[in-house]
Design an enzyme around this catalytic site. Structure first.
Site, mmCIF file in Angstrom:
data_model
loop_
_atom_site.group_PDB
_atom_site.id
_atom_site.type_symbol
_atom_site.label_atom_id
_atom_site.label_comp_id
_atom_site.label_asym_id
_atom_site.label_seq_id
_atom_site.Cartn_x
_atom_site.Cartn_y
_atom_site.Cartn_z
ATOM 1 N N LYS A 23 0.815 -1.216 0.000
ATOM 2 C CA LYS A 23 0.000 0.000 0.000
ATOM 3 C C LYS A 23 0.854 1.274 0.000
ATOM 4 C CE LYS A 23 -2.653 1.989 3.511
ATOM 5 N NZ LYS A 23 -2.515 3.418 3.232
ATOM 6 N N ASN A 24 1.813 1.377 0.914
ATOM 7 C CA ASN A 24 2.494 2.658 1.068
ATOM 8 C C ASN A 24 3.770 2.808 0.237
ATOM 9 O OD1 ASN A 24 0.380 3.070 2.759
ATOM 10 N ND2 ASN A 24 1.566 3.531 4.571
ATOM 11 N N ARG A 94 -6.942 6.953 -2.217
ATOM 12 C CA ARG A 94 -6.241 8.217 -2.384
ATOM 13 C C ARG A 94 -4.905 8.071 -3.117
ATOM 14 N NH1 ARG A 94 -5.846 13.431 -0.069
ATOM 15 N NH2 ARG A 94 -3.680 14.074 -0.019
ATOM 16 N N ASP A 118 -11.636 11.414 3.573
ATOM 17 C CA ASP A 118 -12.014 10.027 3.829
ATOM 18 C C ASP A 118 -12.224 9.825 5.320
ATOM 19 O OD1 ASP A 118 -9.490 9.857 4.876
ATOM 20 O OD2 ASP A 118 -8.658 8.717 3.210
ATOM 21 N N ASP A 306 0.108 6.522 11.485
ATOM 22 C CA ASP A 306 -0.455 5.201 11.194
ATOM 23 C C ASP A 306 -0.329 4.243 12.394
ATOM 24 O OD1 ASP A 306 -0.955 6.250 8.744
ATOM 25 O OD2 ASP A 306 0.775 5.341 7.769
ATOM 26 N N VAL A 328 -1.474 14.943 12.523
ATOM 27 C CA VAL A 328 -1.407 14.853 11.058
ATOM 28 C C VAL A 328 -2.795 14.928 10.413
ATOM 29 C CG1 VAL A 328 -0.594 13.465 9.103
ATOM 30 C CG2 VAL A 328 0.769 13.586 11.203
#
Ligand code: EPU
Length: 419
Positions: A23-24, A94, A118, A306, A328
């Site tokens: 994902k990242n 995103r 979101d 996260d 954040v």
């Protein structure tokens, strides 16, 4: 619909290898593969739900994408591309917005839907757009789409108001084929940004300084496709450390760079865990109830946002009280009400959550609102009496390829159920 059923199972034990960071890190390199007219091969890209969205998106632009072997993704961007990212796909994820820089640089224009907010807050893209405009792009936002055009981007100096990961990545991708030198000041320093810069350099780009706050990019004429191995998922590694913290036990993480989870490890040690580097990863040990400590999220190398929901889950059963501050995102505390349904003593005040540790949680049906919130509820279930069922498991699967399996390999009683 997917659910995760969790039952308390005592201390964790064993060795586990966190999966690749699809994902990242992986999705960003897939988007960047559009820059090179050729066949890019990415390895260590396990399947998560967001991978399917990126595959659909790259196909929509005209690239050919396949998965020739497990955890391998191939992007063939040799043909002509259609520089367009439709709303249906950007709304689902995103990271889709990461195609803006590559498409603009490769095709001279791009039309990409605005991502909007979101479940963790409003998520703007103003810094992406200002950076591209500084490089000579004509940028227009209309009818829910960003339309950017530039015959030839030129190098420019951009100062980011906040070290945004996505903006740094989009600007690096645009600058790599621009004429002249681009400097990104206050750049994001996340390891995934460094991984993308390394990938672009291997493709023939000239990027210096990734991993620091100043990234300098000397534009080149063209890039070539390469093979790349995606880094281990540091958020999954942190999740497993937190799981050991909440449930107790002794675990070993293999294939993880200790510096990728440095602050998390430091905090968990402050709470009473023991964590130390091994020859190929990390060893972690928690023998008793942890002590609550205050945490405030910050861009890397600070305590990553996260990890915040996971930290709150650990605090709910720690000794004492803690204030957890989210700096954040403006809406990342939705999961707190679900923890409260499990008997946690936690409330929020604006950017802060105040957690008072209780001895034990109580298993309950709960709802995941985003990927890390879902993982946090699974961890809470490890120390809850009875059964916890985390609904909305699809959120968890956006970023974790097999969270239940990883936790089970450490002795946890976690099962993924499909309706
Ligand atoms: N922001 C702006 N304007 C911009 C760009 C960002 O105001 O132009 C704000 C955002 O609204 C947000 C903050 O800056 O409040 C941080 O955004 P950033 O751009 O750094 O995040 P991102 O690139 O959208 C990635 C990860 C997130 C992670 C953040 C921060 C991916 C796919 N997503 O998002 O991951 O939280 O960086 O490290 O890489 C997750 O894994 O759970 C997750 C949400």
């Amino acid at each position: 619909m997917t659910r995760f059923r969790v039952r308390a199972s005592g201390p964790l034990a064993g060795r586990v290898q966190p999966s690749g960071a699809t994902k990242n890190a992986g999705l960003k390199q897939m988007a960047a593969a559009l820059l090179a007219p050729g066949v890019t091969t990415l390895r260590n890209v396990p399947t998560v739900r967001d991978l399917d969205v990126m595959i659909d998106l790259l196909r929509a632009t005209g690239a050919r994408v396949d998965q020739p072997a497990p955890d391998v993704v191939r992007v063939d961007a040799s043909g002509e591309l259609t520089p367009e990212a439709p709303y249906e796909l950007v709304a689902r994820m995103r990271a889709s917005f990461n195609v803006l820089g590559p498409l603009l640089a490769r095709c001279g224009q791009a039309r990409v839907a605005l991502p909007g907010g979101d479940n963790i807050g409003s998520r703007k893209v103003d810094m992406h757009l200002r950076g591209l405009a500084a490089m000579g792009a004509e940028v227009e936002v209309a009818h829910g789409y960003v339309v950017a055009r530039a015959e030839l981007l030129h190098g420019a100096r951009t100062v980011l108001e906040f070290p945004s990961v996505g903006a740094t990545e989009n600007l690096m991708c645009a600058a790599v084929l621009a004429k002249g030198t681009t400097v990104i000041e206050n750049a994001a320093r996340e390891p995934e940004v460094t991984a993308l810069a390394t990938f672009l350099n291997r493709m023939g780009g000239h990027l210096l300084g990734a991993g620091t706050s100043t990234i300098e990019i000397e534009g080149v004429e063209e890039l070539h496709a390469v093979d790349s191995e995606i880094m281990a998922d540091r958020v999954e590694a942190g999740t497993l450390l937190m799981a050991c913290g909440i449930a107790g036990g002794e675990i070993e993480l293999v294939g993880v760079l200790p510096e990728h989870v440095e602050i998390v490890s430091m905090k968990l040690c402050e709470m009473g865990m023991r964590i130390s580097p091994t020859s190929d990863g990390l060893w972690a040990f928690a023998s008793r109830r942890l002590r609550a400590v205050d945490v405030a999220t910050l861009p890397h190398p600070g305590f990553a946002t996260d990890f915040m929901p996971l930290a709150v889950a650990v605090m709910t059963v720690s000794e004492g009280s803690a204030i957890v501050t989210e700096n954040v995102y403006d809406g990342r505390f939705q999961f707190v009400d679900e923890l409260a349904r499990m008997g946690a003593d936690v409330r929020t005040e604006g950017r802060h959550a105040i957690v008072r540790g209780v001895r034990r949680l109580s298993g309950a049906p709960v709802q995941a609102s985003d990927v890390r919130a879902g993982a946090a509820l699974v961890l809470a279930g490890l120390v809850a009496d009875g059964e916890t069922v985390v609904h909305g498991g699809e959120h968890i699967e956006r970023g974790y390829s097999d969270l239940a399996g990883r936790l089970r390999s450490l002795g946890a009683d976690v099962e993924r159920l499909d309706d």
